[in-house]
Design a protein around this motif. Sequence first.
Motif, PDB file in Angstrom:
ATOM      1  N   ASP A 202      47.100  30.262  72.579  1.00 63.56           N
ATOM      2  CA  ASP A 202      47.028  30.553  74.007  1.00 63.56           C
ATOM      3  C   ASP A 202      48.176  31.432  74.479  1.00 63.56           C
ATOM      4  O   ASP A 202      48.302  31.703  75.678  1.00 63.56           O
ATOM      5  N   GLY A 203      49.023  31.886  73.551  1.00 60.26           N
ATOM      6  CA  GLY A 203      50.153  32.737  73.910  1.00 60.26           C
ATOM      7  C   GLY A 203      51.417  31.992  74.267  1.00 60.26           C
ATOM      8  O   GLY A 203      52.451  32.615  74.525  1.00 60.26           O
ATOM      9  N   ALA A 204      51.365  30.667  74.295  1.00 57.18           N
ATOM     10  CA  ALA A 204      52.560  29.886  74.611  1.00 57.18           C
ATOM     11  C   ALA A 204      53.583  30.026  73.491  1.00 57.18           C
ATOM     12  O   ALA A 204      53.223  30.079  72.311  1.00 57.18           O
ATOM     13  N   VAL A 205      54.861  30.094  73.856  1.00 55.90           N
ATOM     14  CA  VAL A 205      55.952  30.231  72.895  1.00 55.90           C
ATOM     15  C   VAL A 205      56.916  29.058  73.058  1.00 55.90           C
ATOM     16  O   VAL A 205      57.295  28.707  74.182  1.00 55.90           O
ATOM     17  N   VAL A 206      57.301  28.464  71.942  1.00 52.60           N
ATOM     18  CA  VAL A 206      58.282  27.374  71.920  1.00 52.60           C
ATOM     19  C   VAL A 206      59.350  27.734  70.890  1.00 52.60           C
ATOM     20  O   VAL A 206      59.018  28.144  69.773  1.00 52.60           O
ATOM     21  N   ALA A 242      60.670  35.507  71.745  1.00 49.50           N
ATOM     22  CA  ALA A 242      59.464  35.797  72.530  1.00 49.50           C
ATOM     23  C   ALA A 242      59.014  37.243  72.332  1.00 49.50           C
ATOM     24  O   ALA A 242      57.813  37.526  72.202  1.00 49.50           O
ATOM     25  N   LYS A 243      59.966  38.186  72.290  1.00 51.00           N
ATOM     26  CA  LYS A 243      59.615  39.596  72.078  1.00 51.00           C
ATOM     27  C   LYS A 243      58.984  39.806  70.713  1.00 51.00           C
ATOM     28  O   LYS A 243      57.983  40.520  70.571  1.00 51.00           O
ATOM     29  N   VAL A 244      59.563  39.182  69.694  1.00 55.24           N
ATOM     30  CA  VAL A 244      59.040  39.348  68.339  1.00 55.24           C
ATOM     31  C   VAL A 244      57.646  38.741  68.207  1.00 55.24           C
ATOM     32  O   VAL A 244      56.714  39.378  67.703  1.00 55.24           O
ATOM     33  N   LEU A 245      57.493  37.519  68.663  1.00 58.32           N
ATOM     34  CA  LEU A 245      56.210  36.831  68.529  1.00 58.32           C
ATOM     35  C   LEU A 245      55.106  37.529  69.317  1.00 58.32           C
ATOM     36  O   LEU A 245      53.989  37.701  68.824  1.00 58.32           O
ATOM     37  N   THR A 246      55.428  37.941  70.531  1.00 56.01           N
ATOM     38  CA  THR A 246      54.424  38.610  71.372  1.00 56.01           C
ATOM     39  C   THR A 246      54.075  39.985  70.810  1.00 56.01           C
ATOM     40  O   THR A 246      52.902  40.370  70.765  1.00 56.01           O
ATOM     41  N   GLY A 247      55.102  40.711  70.339  1.00 58.11           N
ATOM     42  CA  GLY A 247      54.863  42.042  69.788  1.00 58.11           C
ATOM     43  C   GLY A 247      53.997  42.030  68.553  1.00 58.11           C
ATOM     44  O   GLY A 247      53.251  42.981  68.287  1.00 58.11           O
ATOM     45  N   LEU A 248      54.068  40.954  67.793  1.00 55.77           N
ATOM     46  CA  LEU A 248      53.261  40.821  66.574  1.00 55.77           C
ATOM     47  C   LEU A 248      51.900  40.191  66.847  1.00 55.77           C
ATOM     48  O   LEU A 248      51.065  40.128  65.938  1.00 55.77           O
ATOM     49  N   GLY A 249      51.666  39.712  68.072  1.00 53.24           N
ATOM     50  CA  GLY A 249      50.446  38.954  68.329  1.00 53.24           C
ATOM     51  C   GLY A 249      50.373  37.747  67.429  1.00 53.24           C
ATOM     52  O   GLY A 249      49.309  37.379  66.917  1.00 53.24           O
ATOM     53  N   TYR A 250      51.505  37.097  67.244  1.00 55.09           N
ATOM     54  CA  TYR A 250      51.727  36.111  66.200  1.00 55.09           C
ATOM     55  C   TYR A 250      51.108  34.762  66.539  1.00 55.09           C
ATOM     56  O   TYR A 250      51.136  34.326  67.687  1.00 55.09           O
ATOM     57  N   ILE A 251      50.604  34.083  65.500  1.00 61.78           N
ATOM     58  CA  ILE A 251      50.156  32.693  65.615  1.00 61.78           C
ATOM     59  C   ILE A 251      50.844  31.900  64.511  1.00 61.78           C
ATOM     60  O   ILE A 251      50.658  32.174  63.331  1.00 61.78           O
ATOM     61  N   GLY A 252      51.648  30.900  64.893  1.00 62.03           N
ATOM     62  CA  GLY A 252      52.334  30.080  63.905  1.00 62.03           C
ATOM     63  C   GLY A 252      53.829  30.048  64.139  1.00 62.03           C
ATOM     64  O   GLY A 252      54.326  30.454  65.192  1.00 62.03           O
ATOM     65  N   VAL A 253      54.541  29.545  63.136  1.00 66.38           N
ATOM     66  CA  VAL A 253      56.005  29.433  63.186  1.00 66.38           C
ATOM     67  C   VAL A 253      56.626  30.624  62.476  1.00 66.38           C
ATOM     68  O   VAL A 253      56.126  31.071  61.441  1.00 66.38           O
ATOM     69  N   ILE A 254      57.729  31.118  63.028  1.00 64.90           N
ATOM     70  CA  ILE A 254      58.463  32.229  62.433  1.00 64.90           C
ATOM     71  C   ILE A 254      59.940  31.863  62.354  1.00 64.90           C
ATOM     72  O   ILE A 254      60.447  31.104  63.190  1.00 64.90           O
ATOM     73  N   GLY A 255      60.616  32.364  61.324  1.00 69.85           N
ATOM     74  CA  GLY A 255      62.063  32.219  61.219  1.00 69.85           C
ATOM     75  C   GLY A 255      62.717  33.558  61.497  1.00 69.85           C
ATOM     76  O   GLY A 255      62.323  34.579  60.912  1.00 69.85           O
ATOM     77  N   ILE A 256      63.701  33.574  62.391  1.00 73.01           N
ATOM     78  CA  ILE A 256      64.393  34.816  62.745  1.00 73.01           C
ATOM     79  C   ILE A 256      65.879  34.621  62.463  1.00 73.01           C
ATOM     80  O   ILE A 256      66.534  33.788  63.094  1.00 73.01           O
ATOM     81  N   GLU A 257      66.401  35.374  61.496  1.00 79.92           N
ATOM     82  CA  GLU A 257      67.808  35.279  61.133  1.00 79.92           C
ATOM     83  C   GLU A 257      68.625  36.228  62.000  1.00 79.92           C
ATOM     84  O   GLU A 257      68.245  37.396  62.190  1.00 79.92           O
ATOM     85  N   LEU A 303      51.073  23.490  71.431  1.00 82.07           N
ATOM     86  CA  LEU A 303      52.376  23.378  70.780  1.00 82.07           C
ATOM     87  C   LEU A 303      53.110  22.159  71.312  1.00 82.07           C
ATOM     88  O   LEU A 303      52.950  21.780  72.468  1.00 82.07           O
ATOM     89  N   ALA A 304      53.901  21.554  70.440  1.00 78.83           N
ATOM     90  CA  ALA A 304      54.679  20.382  70.829  1.00 78.83           C
ATOM     91  C   ALA A 304      56.039  20.814  71.366  1.00 78.83           C
ATOM     92  O   ALA A 304      56.519  21.912  71.065  1.00 78.83           O
ATOM     93  N   PRO A 305      56.698  19.968  72.140  1.00 80.01           N
ATOM     94  CA  PRO A 305      58.065  20.290  72.566  1.00 80.01           C
ATOM     95  C   PRO A 305      58.989  20.405  71.356  1.00 80.01           C
ATOM     96  O   PRO A 305      58.753  19.787  70.317  1.00 80.01           O
ATOM     97  N   ALA A 306      60.042  21.201  71.511  1.00 84.20           N
ATOM     98  CA  ALA A 306      61.007  21.391  70.424  1.00 84.20           C
ATOM     99  C   ALA A 306      62.292  20.614  70.712  1.00 84.20           C
ATOM    100  O   ALA A 306      63.376  21.045  70.367  1.00 84.20           O
ATOM    101  N   ARG A 307      62.127  19.447  71.315  1.00 86.13           N
ATOM    102  CA  ARG A 307      63.303  18.662  71.699  1.00 86.13           C
ATOM    103  C   ARG A 307      63.989  18.046  70.491  1.00 86.13           C
ATOM    104  O   ARG A 307      63.335  17.580  69.557  1.00 86.13           O
ATOM    105  N   THR A 308      65.320  18.023  70.542  1.00 85.64           N
ATOM    106  CA  THR A 308      66.094  17.426  69.463  1.00 85.64           C
ATOM    107  C   THR A 308      66.347  15.947  69.742  1.00 85.64           C
ATOM    108  O   THR A 308      66.466  15.523  70.891  1.00 85.64           O
TER     109      THR A 308
END
Length: 360
Positions: A202-206, A242-257, A303-308
Amino acid sequence: MTQFPLPPGSTIGVLGGGQLGRMLAEAASRLGFDVAVLERDADSPAGRVAAKLLVAPYDDPAALKALAEASDVVTYEFENVPAASLETLMALEVEVAPGPKALSAAQDRVDEKTFLNSQGVATVAFAAAATAAEAAEAVAKIGVPCLMKTRREGYDGKGQRWVEHVADAAAVFEALGARPVIVEAPADFVRELSVIAARGRDGAVVAYPLAENHHEGGILRRTLAPAATTPQLSEQADRIAAKVLTGLGYIGVIGIELFELADGRLLVNEIAPRVHNTGHWTQDGCEVDQFEQHIRAVAGWPLAPARTIAQVEMLNLLGEEVDAWPKFAAEPETRLHLYGKREAKPGRKMGHINRVKPLR
């Protein structure tokens, strides 16, 4: 075509049978999904916990067809699977997430940095070269010292060398196999950070809190999370994600170093279109870990919350260090995660531990 969200009982296909695939399969199982794994090794970590295992090369047409027929959606556990395999799966009308755009960008370091800059995301200065002469020109342009890397492949510090003098550029190029390379300016960073983030259908980013990472010999050794940070730095990382995920039209988890500079700016070092080693701390430090988050995203669930819920020190167990498992298992503050690999080779990631402390 597949209808989302996928109901429990659906099958999620995974290209790759390593430890990340294993932990994805375990997370999928908790949500009621079956997992079908396509892997070259008949005795892989993920294959032994999957409902279905297909043993074949990642580009085998018959195996890809069988994976497509068995799966309601297909994902992948590492970025060195052939991008053409994803195109084949999509031609077979099975949903693939993340899509081939993210995989293609991550497989070529020049394309990756070019994409990042196009999205307004800062990186170190870089130049491309395909010959020894071009490598020398690139080094002269970027300046020394600089880092020369192969454009494709190479991980955990492999496929890269420092260039101290312009006159050394051609020799370094040859030492790297005379393959196309990227020449990168050094980053004068104060520490290495990473952000693990997810984007849903749905385009939501966490985004999870920033993690601080320490490497030895090009291999991740230790992660501290959540990292000591400021609201401004965290917001900057969230904007980058958010810029990376949206620019890629991404679905899933990504790691950004990321590199944190002395002035507080963040530069992106690289992206990994998958669950990531620097996100293993989420297994014991967050309400919902990166593996379940990825399954939720590709299955079209919210998506679930990313609370610690805890402070975590994650340590990779390399080679024979895994033999100390009885010691780690006896430590009340330690959570042990083993990958089921049969042979403990030097430098091989055999598992990790999360040492858990209350949040400050």
